[in-house]
Design a protein around this motif. Structure first.
Motif, short mmCIF file in Angstrom:
data_model
loop_
_atom_site.label_atom_id
_atom_site.label_comp_id
_atom_site.label_asym_id
_atom_site.label_seq_id
_atom_site.Cartn_x
_atom_site.Cartn_y
_atom_site.Cartn_z
N ARG A 1 0.86 -1.18 0.00
CA ARG A 1 0.00 0.00 0.00
C ARG A 1 0.90 1.24 0.00
NH1 ARG A 1 -2.96 -0.02 5.35
NH2 ARG A 1 -3.97 1.85 4.51
N LEU A 2 0.37 2.34 -0.53
CA LEU A 2 1.07 3.62 -0.47
C LEU A 2 0.12 4.65 0.11
CD1 LEU A 2 3.24 5.74 -1.08
CD2 LEU A 2 2.40 5.83 -3.44
N ILE A 3 0.54 5.28 1.21
CA ILE A 3 -0.24 6.34 1.83
C ILE A 3 0.47 7.67 1.58
CG2 ILE A 3 -0.99 7.35 4.02
CD1 ILE A 3 -1.49 4.59 5.08
N ALA A 4 -0.24 8.62 1.00
CA ALA A 4 0.25 9.99 0.85
C ALA A 4 -0.34 10.79 2.01
CB ALA A 4 -0.17 10.57 -0.49
N PHE A 5 0.48 11.09 3.00
CA PHE A 5 0.00 11.66 4.25
C PHE A 5 0.22 13.17 4.26
CE2 PHE A 5 -0.38 12.54 8.71
CZ PHE A 5 -1.26 11.57 9.19
N SER A 6 -0.83 13.91 4.55
CA SER A 6 -0.75 15.36 4.64
C SER A 6 -0.71 15.80 6.09
CB SER A 6 -1.96 16.00 3.95
OG SER A 6 -1.98 17.40 4.18
N ASP A 7 0.33 16.53 6.47
CA ASP A 7 0.46 17.05 7.83
C ASP A 7 -0.37 18.33 7.98
OD1 ASP A 7 2.39 15.16 8.92
OD2 ASP A 7 3.80 16.02 7.49
N ASP A 8 -1.66 18.20 7.74
CA ASP A 8 -2.50 19.38 7.66
C ASP A 8 -3.04 19.86 9.00
OD1 ASP A 8 -4.46 17.46 8.15
OD2 ASP A 8 -5.24 17.48 6.09
N MET A 9 -2.60 19.24 10.10
CA MET A 9 -2.96 19.75 11.41
C MET A 9 -1.86 20.63 12.00
SD MET A 9 -4.84 17.67 14.46
CE MET A 9 -5.32 18.49 15.98
N ASP A 10 -0.76 20.79 11.25
CA ASP A 10 0.31 21.67 11.69
C ASP A 10 -0.21 23.09 11.83
OD1 ASP A 10 2.03 19.58 11.64
OD2 ASP A 10 3.10 20.18 9.82
N GLY A 11 0.37 23.83 12.77
CA GLY A 11 0.03 25.24 12.89
C GLY A 11 0.76 26.06 11.83
N LEU A 12 0.09 27.04 11.24
CA LEU A 12 0.72 27.91 10.23
C LEU A 12 1.70 28.85 10.93
CD1 LEU A 12 0.82 28.84 7.26
CD2 LEU A 12 -0.95 30.51 7.85
N ARG A 13 2.97 28.72 10.58
CA ARG A 13 3.99 29.53 11.26
C ARG A 13 4.28 30.84 10.55
NH1 ARG A 13 8.52 25.03 13.20
NH2 ARG A 13 7.08 23.73 14.44
N LYS A 14 4.17 30.85 9.23
CA LYS A 14 4.38 32.10 8.49
C LYS A 14 3.55 32.08 7.23
CE LYS A 14 8.58 30.41 6.16
NZ LYS A 14 10.00 30.70 5.87
N VAL A 15 3.29 33.28 6.72
CA VAL A 15 2.45 33.42 5.53
C VAL A 15 3.30 33.20 4.28
CG1 VAL A 15 0.98 34.97 4.21
CG2 VAL A 15 0.90 35.00 6.71
N PRO A 16 2.93 32.28 3.41
CA PRO A 16 3.69 32.07 2.17
C PRO A 16 3.69 33.33 1.30
CG PRO A 16 2.16 30.25 2.56
CD PRO A 16 1.80 31.33 3.53
N ASP A 17 4.76 33.50 0.54
CA ASP A 17 4.89 34.68 -0.33
C ASP A 17 4.06 34.56 -1.60
OD1 ASP A 17 6.72 35.66 1.50
OD2 ASP A 17 8.45 34.85 0.42
N ASN A 18 3.64 33.35 -1.94
CA ASN A 18 3.05 33.14 -3.26
C ASN A 18 1.56 32.81 -3.22
OD1 ASN A 18 3.56 30.67 -2.05
ND2 ASN A 18 3.98 29.61 -3.97
N VAL A 19 0.86 33.32 -2.20
CA VAL A 19 -0.58 33.12 -2.13
C VAL A 19 -1.26 34.47 -1.90
CG1 VAL A 19 -0.35 30.78 -1.23
CG2 VAL A 19 -0.60 32.68 0.36
N PRO A 20 -2.52 34.61 -2.30
CA PRO A 20 -3.23 35.88 -2.10
C PRO A 20 -3.73 36.03 -0.66
CG PRO A 20 -4.68 34.29 -3.16
CD PRO A 20 -3.32 33.64 -3.06
N ASN A 21 -4.25 37.20 -0.35
CA ASN A 21 -4.89 37.47 0.95
C ASN A 21 -3.98 37.14 2.13
OD1 ASN A 21 -7.43 38.31 -0.20
ND2 ASN A 21 -7.85 36.15 -0.63
N GLY A 22 -2.74 37.61 2.04
CA GLY A 22 -1.79 37.35 3.12
C GLY A 22 -2.22 37.94 4.45
N ASP A 23 -2.86 39.10 4.44
CA ASP A 23 -3.30 39.72 5.69
C ASP A 23 -4.33 38.85 6.39
OD1 ASP A 23 -1.62 41.84 5.30
OD2 ASP A 23 -3.15 43.15 4.40
#
Length: 528
Positions: free
Chosen positions: A77-99
């Motif tokens: 089996r292959l599991i692609a696991f997303s660590d999506d419960m992590d806390g956001l530490r900084k705002v990415p530079d390449n996405v909209p609505n940073g504020d």
């Protein structure tokens, strides 16, 4: 070739997917207990948009999984696991609505609004982007969400195990931390009941069996609450180890930047009573300036960008080659990856079994390599559309008729797709850089002679006949080195310092059209 022949050759092959797969044979000489499937895992942190490095890990793991299938009949089996419960530490530079994102720093990624406005959360948007491409590519995988596993209770037993071994885990981690960090470090990160933020605070284990912990909340109040059911998550290295234990992961690769994490997580997995998975550390992709690619900076290529300018197979080829060597990843590597992929693919049919198993295309296509040949290189296509300027696929096929017998998209579907990529790449990256200079010195007489000799040729002259003329002119018209003549042809006719085999190009572009290029170049002599 029989399955027995393949298995015997794979057991000896030095191709890295087979070397990795043999680690799993050694891990379970008599099969995994209970005939359970061998479990492969890949991880993804959706704190930024997925890039090629993310895809690369799934692809390479799939290649190892396919190699294992050649060696063993055991299920996987292959599991692609997303660590999506992590806390956001900084705002990415390449996405909209940073504020807007900044207002939610520290919260789990699944509890932060989607800045693109298309999904329920930022994590859901990024997870969907990744899954869309993995599905498009045809990967056989199971997607898993950290948030789902924590909140559903699927990790609760493993969390209790962490709480029971809390002090032993601290003994592994604290010596690796700076004094200031060690003073507040806890393997368990509670979710604040008042703000929803993933807290980095000291934690006291009250009752490991019940899963109860105590901590100081952001407002200074002491809180006793369960660590189970999504009310906490684990620190990164502890989380990784817990996941290996909870899921029974047998294989997971990681980037070179995570060597320390692999080491510490392996120690923690042993504290929890399990054996760490097999795997290896691959080198990182770098951007054009040699800097590490970062999701938050957005300095790497997106999957969508590569597939605009090159086919899926070329991306897989780039990922397969030399996984333990750092490679620059930028738009300029795409044409070379395309042509090298086709070069290896063209060699495959005539190779012995041992050579085939070491050929990248064997692993890209899991041993079933398509037999369609490519009659022209991608580089030659780029040169053609570069001189054509604005062009359509139909117009390019018209020129290909000069060079390719029975030129037809139905007969050469891969070539037809490549024409689309070439038109896009030439439009966006070649055309803006083309600058044809005026010929000078001995170049003038050489071009005049080339024009005369081309005029004397029949339209059906072969590429080899044309190449012989080009070569002879370069040897006899006063150039210090033959390469100076070729450079002059590229710079005066094509507007680039590098180019194709000129006999092939002239045959493809047509003698009359090529003579028009020469006339245009000679017309620039003496002009300001």
């Amino acid at each position: 070739m029989t399955d027995t022949d393949l298995r015997a050759a794979a057991l000896e092959s030095k191709a890295w997917p087979y070397e990795e797969a043999r680690k799993l044979l050694a891990r379970y000489p008599n099969g995994k207990p209970g005939d359970a499937p061998i479990l492969f895992e890949t991880g993804y942190g959706p704190s930024g948009l997925p890039h090629i490095g993310t895809f690369n890990e799934v692809l390479r793991t799939t290649m190892v999984r396919n190699a294992f299938h050649a060696l063993s009949d055991r299920p996987t089996r292959l599991i692609a696991f997303s660590d999506d419960m992590d806390g956001l530490r900084k705002v990415p530079d390449n996405v909209p609505n940073g504020d807007m994102l900044r207002e939610h720093l520290g919260k789990p990624l699944t509890r932060i609004p989607d800045p693109f406005g298309t999904h329920d959360s930022f994590a859901a948007h990024n997870n969907a982007r990744l899954r869309s491409f993995l599905d498009q590519y045809g990967f056989d995988y199971e997607f898993a969400s950290s948030t789902d596993y924590y909140t559903s209770g699927r990790f609760d037993d493993a969390l209790r195990l962490v709480l029971k071994h809390f002090d032993a885990i601290q003994a592994v981690m604290l010596p690796t931390l700076r004094a200031e960090r060690a003073a507040t470090y806890s393997p368990v990160l509670p979710i604040s009941p008042t703000t929803g933020v993933v807290l980095q605070v000291p934690v006291e284990v009250i009752d490991a069996d019940a899963g109860t912990i105590a901590f100081t909340d952001e407002d200074g109040a002491r809180v006793e609450q369960s660590a189970l059911g999504g009310l906490s998550k684990l620190q990164w290295k502890v989380d990784w180890a817990m996941r290996w234990v909870a899921l029974g992961v047998d294989y997971e690769m990681a980037g070179k930047d995570l060597i320390d994490s692999v080491t510490q997580s392996g120690k923690i997995a042993r504290v929890l009573g399990a054996r760490p998975p097999e795997g290896f550390n691959y080198e990182m992709f770098l951007d054009e300036q040699g800097q590490k690619i970062s999701k938050s900076k957005g300095n790497g290529l997106s999957i969508e960008q590569w597939l605009t300018y090159g086919p899926e197979e070329s991306l897989a080829f780039f990922a397969y080659r030399e996984p333990k060597k750092a490679k620059q990843l930028h738009m300029g590597v795409i044409p070379r990856a395309v042509d090298e992929y086709w070069q290896f693919r063209g060699n495959y049919a005539g190779q012995e079994l041992k050579q085939r198993l070491g050929n990248p295309v064997h692993h890209i296509h899991d041993g079933t390599v398509p037999d369609e040949a490519l009659p022209v290189t991608f580089g030659l296509l780029l040169n053609l559309v570069g001189v054509m300027g604005e062009a359509t696929k139909e117009q390019v096929w018209g020129y290909l008729a000069n060079y390719v017998p029975d030129a037809d998209p139905a007969k050469y579907p891969a070539l037809d797709r490549l024409i689309g990529h070439a038109l896009a790449y030439a439009r966006d990256f070649v055309a803006p850089t083309l600058q044809r200079r005026a010929p000078e010195g001995v170049e003038v007489a050489a071009l005049e002679r080339l024009d005369r000799e081309l005029a004397a040729l029949p339209e059906d002259a072969s590429a080899e006949d044309i190449q012989n003329i080009v070569y002879e002119i370069g040897k006899t018209e006063g150039f210090a080195e033959l390469r100076d003549w070729f450079r002059a042809l590229y710079e005066t006719l094509l507007g680039s310092s590098q180019g194709p085999r000129m006999g092939s190009f002239i045959k493809l572009y047509g003698i009359a059209n090529s003579r028009a290029l020469i006339a245009d170049a000679l017309g620039r002599v003496g002009s300001a």
